[in-house]
Design a protein around this motif. Structure first.
Motif, PDB file in Angstrom:
ATOM      1  N   ALA A 148      21.954  14.471 -16.320  1.00  0.00           N
ATOM      2  CA  ALA A 148      23.060  13.652 -16.800  1.00  0.00           C
ATOM      3  C   ALA A 148      22.740  12.188 -16.546  1.00  0.00           C
ATOM      4  O   ALA A 148      22.163  11.828 -15.517  1.00  0.00           O
ATOM      5  N   LEU A 149      23.130  11.357 -17.489  1.00  0.00           N
ATOM      6  CA  LEU A 149      22.942   9.920 -17.366  1.00  0.00           C
ATOM      7  C   LEU A 149      23.952   9.371 -16.366  1.00  0.00           C
ATOM      8  O   LEU A 149      25.135   9.731 -16.408  1.00  0.00           O
ATOM      9  N   VAL A 150      23.505   8.517 -15.452  1.00  0.00           N
ATOM     10  CA  VAL A 150      24.398   7.889 -14.475  1.00  0.00           C
ATOM     11  C   VAL A 150      24.155   6.386 -14.473  1.00  0.00           C
ATOM     12  O   VAL A 150      23.085   5.908 -14.833  1.00  0.00           O
ATOM     13  N   ARG A 151      25.192   5.658 -14.042  1.00  0.00           N
ATOM     14  CA  ARG A 151      25.084   4.200 -13.949  1.00  0.00           C
ATOM     15  C   ARG A 151      25.473   3.786 -12.536  1.00  0.00           C
ATOM     16  O   ARG A 151      26.521   4.186 -12.019  1.00  0.00           O
ATOM     17  N   GLU A 152      24.624   2.989 -11.924  1.00  0.00           N
ATOM     18  CA  GLU A 152      24.887   2.499 -10.575  1.00  0.00           C
ATOM     19  C   GLU A 152      24.395   1.060 -10.491  1.00  0.00           C
ATOM     20  O   GLU A 152      23.232   0.780 -10.789  1.00  0.00           O
ATOM     21  N   ASP A 155      24.903  -1.461 -12.427  1.00  0.00           N
ATOM     22  CA  ASP A 155      24.432  -1.892 -13.749  1.00  0.00           C
ATOM     23  C   ASP A 155      23.031  -1.405 -14.109  1.00  0.00           C
ATOM     24  O   ASP A 155      22.353  -1.983 -14.940  1.00  0.00           O
ATOM     25  N   LYS A 156      22.571  -0.355 -13.458  1.00  0.00           N
ATOM     26  CA  LYS A 156      21.288   0.279 -13.791  1.00  0.00           C
ATOM     27  C   LYS A 156      21.556   1.734 -14.154  1.00  0.00           C
ATOM     28  O   LYS A 156      22.469   2.357 -13.624  1.00  0.00           O
ATOM     29  N   PHE A 157      20.746   2.274 -15.055  1.00  0.00           N
ATOM     30  CA  PHE A 157      20.903   3.655 -15.507  1.00  0.00           C
ATOM     31  C   PHE A 157      19.776   4.529 -14.988  1.00  0.00           C
ATOM     32  O   PHE A 157      18.630   4.082 -14.860  1.00  0.00           O
ATOM     33  N   GLY A 158      20.117   5.785 -14.693  1.00  0.00           N
ATOM     34  CA  GLY A 158      19.149   6.777 -14.256  1.00  0.00           C
ATOM     35  C   GLY A 158      19.677   8.164 -14.608  1.00  0.00           C
ATOM     36  O   GLY A 158      20.625   8.290 -15.380  1.00  0.00           O
ATOM     37  N   PHE A 159      19.072   9.196 -14.030  1.00  0.00           N
ATOM     38  CA  PHE A 159      19.474  10.565 -14.332  1.00  0.00           C
ATOM     39  C   PHE A 159      19.626  11.368 -13.049  1.00  0.00           C
ATOM     40  O   PHE A 159      18.850  11.197 -12.112  1.00  0.00           O
ATOM     41  N   ILE A 160      20.648  12.245 -13.035  1.00  0.00           N
ATOM     42  CA  ILE A 160      20.831  13.183 -11.937  1.00  0.00           C
ATOM     43  C   ILE A 160      20.698  14.600 -12.470  1.00  0.00           C
ATOM     44  O   ILE A 160      20.911  14.855 -13.658  1.00  0.00           O
ATOM     45  N   ASP A 161      20.355  15.522 -11.562  1.00  0.00           N
ATOM     46  CA  ASP A 161      20.277  16.930 -11.958  1.00  0.00           C
ATOM     47  C   ASP A 161      21.618  17.602 -11.686  1.00  0.00           C
ATOM     48  O   ASP A 161      22.593  16.946 -11.313  1.00  0.00           O
ATOM     49  N   LYS A 162      21.681  18.903 -11.872  1.00  0.00           N
ATOM     50  CA  LYS A 162      22.941  19.638 -11.722  1.00  0.00           C
ATOM     51  C   LYS A 162      23.462  19.635 -10.295  1.00  0.00           C
ATOM     52  O   LYS A 162      24.637  19.854 -10.060  1.00  0.00           O
ATOM     53  N   GLU A 208      17.903  -1.000 -17.442  1.00  0.00           N
ATOM     54  CA  GLU A 208      18.998  -1.903 -17.737  1.00  0.00           C
ATOM     55  C   GLU A 208      19.795  -1.458 -18.953  1.00  0.00           C
ATOM     56  O   GLU A 208      20.920  -1.885 -19.141  1.00  0.00           O
ATOM     57  N   LYS A 209      19.212  -0.605 -19.781  1.00  0.00           N
ATOM     58  CA  LYS A 209      19.893  -0.085 -20.963  1.00  0.00           C
ATOM     59  C   LYS A 209      19.942   1.426 -20.880  1.00  0.00           C
ATOM     60  O   LYS A 209      19.115   2.047 -20.214  1.00  0.00           O
ATOM     61  N   GLN A 210      20.918   2.014 -21.583  1.00  0.00           N
ATOM     62  CA  GLN A 210      20.976   3.459 -21.662  1.00  0.00           C
ATOM     63  C   GLN A 210      19.774   3.956 -22.456  1.00  0.00           C
ATOM     64  O   GLN A 210      19.434   3.376 -23.472  1.00  0.00           O
ATOM     65  N   VAL A 211      19.168   4.993 -21.950  1.00  0.00           N
ATOM     66  CA  VAL A 211      18.037   5.592 -22.654  1.00  0.00           C
ATOM     67  C   VAL A 211      18.290   7.094 -22.754  1.00  0.00           C
ATOM     68  O   VAL A 211      18.923   7.688 -21.886  1.00  0.00           O
ATOM     69  N   ALA A 212      17.806   7.701 -23.806  1.00  0.00           N
ATOM     70  CA  ALA A 212      17.939   9.143 -23.964  1.00  0.00           C
ATOM     71  C   ALA A 212      16.800   9.832 -23.223  1.00  0.00           C
ATOM     72  O   ALA A 212      15.660   9.394 -23.290  1.00  0.00           O
ATOM     73  N   PHE A 213      17.125  10.883 -22.503  1.00  0.00           N
ATOM     74  CA  PHE A 213      16.102  11.644 -21.804  1.00  0.00           C
ATOM     75  C   PHE A 213      15.465  12.612 -22.776  1.00  0.00           C
ATOM     76  O   PHE A 213      16.147  13.360 -23.454  1.00  0.00           O
ATOM     77  N   GLN A 214      14.140  12.588 -22.871  1.00  0.00           N
ATOM     78  CA  GLN A 214      13.426  13.462 -23.781  1.00  0.00           C
ATOM     79  C   GLN A 214      12.271  14.111 -23.059  1.00  0.00           C
ATOM     80  O   GLN A 214      11.645  13.497 -22.204  1.00  0.00           O
TER      81      GLN A 214
END
Length: 55
Positions: free
Chosen positions: A23-27, A29-36, A47-53
């Protein structure tokens, strides 16, 4: 031929399921990903939302 088609469908579905486990998270003003579990899979660094591929 049916075995090859089944294998291709299986591979595509596996990659799709893997991509949906994050899942995309914001902390700060930075974006990253967390697992379940809520642990960072990718620390917030974008700095921008990116799609995980998966490639």
């Amino acid at each position: 031929m049916k075995k090859l088609a089944f294998l291709l469908v299986l591979i595509v579905n596996t990659f799709t399921l893997c991509a949906q486990e994050y899942a995309l998270v914001r902390e700060d003003d930075k974006f990253g990903f967390i697992d379940k579990t809520g642990a960072y899979a990718i620390e917030p660094q974008f700095e921008k939302q990116v799609a995980f591929q998966t490639a």
